[in-house]
Design an enzyme around this catalytic site. Structure first.
Site, PDB file in Angstrom:
ATOM      1  N   CYS A 113       0.809  -1.229   0.000  1.00 52.11           N
ATOM      2  CA  CYS A 113       0.000   0.000   0.000  1.00 52.11           C
ATOM      3  C   CYS A 113       0.842   1.278   0.000  1.00 52.11           C
ATOM      4  O   CYS A 113       0.349   2.348  -0.365  1.00 52.11           O
ATOM      5  CB  CYS A 113      -0.969  -0.003   1.178  1.00 52.11           C
ATOM      6  N   HIS A 250      -3.386   7.653   1.590  1.00 53.89           N
ATOM      7  CA  HIS A 250      -3.755   6.290   1.202  1.00 53.89           C
ATOM      8  C   HIS A 250      -5.165   6.036   1.714  1.00 53.89           C
ATOM      9  O   HIS A 250      -5.518   6.421   2.820  1.00 53.89           O
ATOM     10  CB  HIS A 250      -2.770   5.298   1.816  1.00 53.89           C
ATOM     11  N   ASN A 280      -9.902   0.104  -0.653  1.00 57.60           N
ATOM     12  CA  ASN A 280      -8.441   0.169  -0.592  1.00 57.60           C
ATOM     13  C   ASN A 280      -7.867  -0.466  -1.863  1.00 57.60           C
ATOM     14  O   ASN A 280      -7.943  -1.676  -2.029  1.00 57.60           O
ATOM     15  CB  ASN A 280      -7.960  -0.574   0.665  1.00 57.60           C
TER      16      ASN A 280
HETATM   17  N1  COA Z   1     -18.767  -7.590   8.683  1.00 63.49           N
HETATM   18  C1  COA Z   1     -19.294  -7.781   9.908  1.00 63.49           C
HETATM   19  N2  COA Z   1     -18.529  -8.038  10.976  1.00 63.49           N
HETATM   20  C2  COA Z   1     -17.203  -8.123  10.803  1.00 63.49           C
HETATM   21  C3  COA Z   1     -16.592  -7.937   9.554  1.00 63.49           C
HETATM   22  C4  COA Z   1     -17.442  -7.675   8.461  1.00 63.49           C
HETATM   23  N3  COA Z   1     -16.974  -7.479   7.226  1.00 63.49           N
HETATM   24  N4  COA Z   1     -15.270  -8.076   9.695  1.00 63.49           N
HETATM   25  C5  COA Z   1     -15.028  -8.312  10.971  1.00 63.49           C
HETATM   26  N5  COA Z   1     -16.192  -8.363  11.659  1.00 63.49           N
HETATM   27  C6  COA Z   1     -16.420  -8.602  13.071  1.00 63.49           C
HETATM   28  C7  COA Z   1     -15.275  -9.357  13.723  1.00 63.49           C
HETATM   29  O1  COA Z   1     -15.424 -10.741  13.507  1.00 63.49           O
HETATM   30  C8  COA Z   1     -15.431  -8.973  15.157  1.00 63.49           C
HETATM   31  O2  COA Z   1     -16.432  -9.745  15.736  1.00 63.49           O
HETATM   32  P1  COA Z   1     -16.266 -10.315  17.240  1.00 63.49           P
HETATM   33  O3  COA Z   1     -16.170  -9.094  18.089  1.00 63.49           O
HETATM   34  O4  COA Z   1     -17.500 -11.117  17.414  1.00 63.49           O
HETATM   35  O5  COA Z   1     -14.997 -11.117  17.200  1.00 63.49           O
HETATM   36  C9  COA Z   1     -15.955  -7.525  15.091  1.00 63.49           C
HETATM   37  O6  COA Z   1     -16.465  -7.367  13.766  1.00 63.49           O
HETATM   38  C10 COA Z   1     -14.910  -6.487  15.359  1.00 63.49           C
HETATM   39  O7  COA Z   1     -13.787  -6.799  14.580  1.00 63.49           O
HETATM   40  P2  COA Z   1     -12.513  -5.888  14.601  1.00 63.49           P
HETATM   41  O8  COA Z   1     -11.506  -6.447  13.635  1.00 63.49           O
HETATM   42  O9  COA Z   1     -12.051  -5.642  15.975  1.00 63.49           O
HETATM   43  O10 COA Z   1     -13.158  -4.531  14.012  1.00 63.49           O
HETATM   44  P3  COA Z   1     -12.518  -3.139  13.809  1.00 63.49           P
HETATM   45  O11 COA Z   1     -13.371  -2.082  14.358  1.00 63.49           O
HETATM   46  O12 COA Z   1     -11.060  -3.098  14.153  1.00 63.49           O
HETATM   47  O13 COA Z   1     -12.611  -2.960  12.211  1.00 63.49           O
HETATM   48  C11 COA Z   1     -11.165  -3.152  10.305  1.00 63.49           C
HETATM   49  C12 COA Z   1     -11.950  -3.888  11.391  1.00 63.49           C
HETATM   50  C13 COA Z   1     -10.426  -4.171   9.470  1.00 63.49           C
HETATM   51  C14 COA Z   1     -12.139  -2.385   9.441  1.00 63.49           C
HETATM   52  C15 COA Z   1     -10.189  -2.165  10.964  1.00 63.49           C
HETATM   53  O14 COA Z   1      -9.481  -2.803  11.982  1.00 63.49           O
HETATM   54  C16 COA Z   1      -9.240  -1.590   9.989  1.00 63.49           C
HETATM   55  O15 COA Z   1      -9.604  -0.897   9.061  1.00 63.49           O
HETATM   56  N6  COA Z   1      -7.932  -1.822  10.200  1.00 63.49           N
HETATM   57  C17 COA Z   1      -6.920  -1.315   9.333  1.00 63.49           C
HETATM   58  C18 COA Z   1      -6.897  -2.111   8.112  1.00 63.49           C
HETATM   59  C19 COA Z   1      -6.059  -1.491   7.072  1.00 63.49           C
HETATM   60  O16 COA Z   1      -6.015  -0.301   6.951  1.00 63.49           O
HETATM   61  N7  COA Z   1      -5.419  -2.333   6.300  1.00 63.49           N
HETATM   62  C20 COA Z   1      -4.703  -1.961   5.191  1.00 63.49           C
HETATM   63  C21 COA Z   1      -3.488  -1.222   5.560  1.00 63.49           C
HETATM   64  S1  COA Z   1      -2.731  -0.824   4.088  1.00 63.49           S
END
Ligand code: COA
Length: 323
Positions: A113, A250, A280
């Site tokens: 990324c 980004h 993304n």
């Molecule tokens: N739909 C519904 N629920 C989902 C889901 C989806 N697509 N993806 C994950 N969940 C659930 C998880 O299973 C978890 O459930 P649980 O509490 O029962 O275990 C809950 O949602 C919370 O998950 P979590 O990963 O803690 O959520 P979050 O608020 O951190 O959001 C991301 C997840 C991935 C959106 C977030 O962490 C993020 O954007 N991180 C950075 C990712 C990124 O930028 N990556 C690229 C870098 S270049």
């Protein structure tokens, strides 16, 4: 003093749009969850037989047209991608062939990324040291090909696309009012490999693998690293954050973008957002956003633009440019 001036921008998105509601039919998710946690509402997905090099070539043609430069002027193509057409040769050479460029050099840069910022840093240094006069810098991805479409925690986050800029060496007095790239800063820290990676490769599994990510941990690092590298860039050129006309970040997650803008005290109307429509697109996200805001007239000559990105590796970086 020699500077790399951004003289043309272009982008390309595959025709097919996949909405959050469509994804909710495949995995246990919802438009509400995705939009609230990430800001994403839809993404573009490449058609069968449409490869990273095809997207890259379309974006490159548009950037060259905007720059009003013939292919014969090009000395260099630096293409950032984590989803190359083939293991080898470099996708950049495919683009070189498609454009009809028969001299100079074309190669890929891999920083996922952060790839476009890395590619800009590489090309900028070639131009500054006089080894090239005109360079095409491209970020292009087909992440849809390396997603596990049964994993809701990753498959909702990514999209396909390409963006490109033409850089041309120009002379100036060497201060921050000169047109061109004022600074690029890149960093990496391989200790974080396991938080975001593709679980395959030619040397390990002989397959491309799929994206694996610990989203919450990546999120935390992203804000921290981006704040650091933006501070470092501004300090180097001796400008305050208030001098930034546009933040072109980004586009991984709206909350990360808002966090970075808040730390810079930049109001939302000075931040270019595409994550809602593109999701993304990895290395393509910054040049896609830049091309959109230049194309619709928001970013104008003389504006100070801050580009930043963070990605797998971890890699992270920033580029400050006077348009
Ligand atoms: N739909 C519904 N629920 C989902 C889901 C989806 N697509 N993806 C994950 N969940 C659930 C998880 O299973 C978890 O459930 P649980 O509490 O029962 O275990 C809950 O949602 C919370 O998950 P979590 O990963 O803690 O959520 P979050 O608020 O951190 O959001 C991301 C997840 C991935 C959106 C977030 O962490 C993020 O954007 N991180 C950075 C990712 C990124 O930028 N990556 C690229 C870098 S270049």
């Amino acid at each position: 003093m020699r500077r790399s001036q951004i003289v043309g921008c272009g982008s390309y998105l595959p025709e097919r749009i996949v909405t959050n509601d469509e994804l909710a039919k495949r995995v246990d998710t919802s438009d509400e969850w995705i939009a609230e946690r990430t800001g994403i509402r839809q993404r573009h997905v490449a058609a069968e037989g449409e490869f990273t090099s095809h997207l890259a070539t379309r974006a490159a043609e548009r950037a060259l047209a905007a720059a009003n430069l013939p292919i014969s002027d090009l000395d260099l193509i630096v293409l950032a991608t984590a989803t190359p057409d083939e293991t080898f040769p470099a996708t950049a050479t495919r683009v070189q062939q498609a454009l009809g460029m028969t001299r100079g050099a074309a190669f890929d840069v891999g920083a996922v990324c952060s790839g476009f910022i890395y590619a800009m840093a590489v090309a900028d240094n070639f131009l500054k040291c006089g080894q090239a006069k005109t360079a095409l810098v491209i970020g292009a991805e087909t992440f849809s090909r390396i997603l596990d479409w049964t994993d809701r925690s990753t498959c909702v986050l990514f999209g396909d696309g390409a963006g490109a800029v033409v850089l041309r060496a120009g002379e100036g007095v060497g201060d921050s009012t000169d047109r061109g790239i004022l600074t690029t800063k890149i960093h990496s820290d391989g200790r974080h490999h396991d938080l975001l990676f593709a679980n395959g490769g030619p040397s390990t599994t002989q397959t491309a693998g799929v994206v694996k990510m610990e989203g919450r941990k990546v999120f935390k690092h992203a804000i921290e690293k981006l704040t650091e590298v933006v501070g470092e860039s501004l300090a180097e050129v001796g400008l305050p954050a208030s001098a930034i006309d546009w933040l072109v970040p980004h586009q991984a997650n709206r909350r990360i973008i808002d966090g970075a803008a808040q730390k810079l005290a930049l109001p939302p109307e000075r931040v270019v957002i595409t994550v809602d429509r593109h999701a993304n697109t990895s290395a393509a996200s910054v040049p896609l956003a830049l091309a959109e805001a230049v194309g619709d007239g928001r970013i104008r000559p003389g504006h100070l633009v801050l580009m930043e990105a963070m990605g797998s590796g971890f890699t992270w970086g920033a580029a400050l440019a006077r348009m």
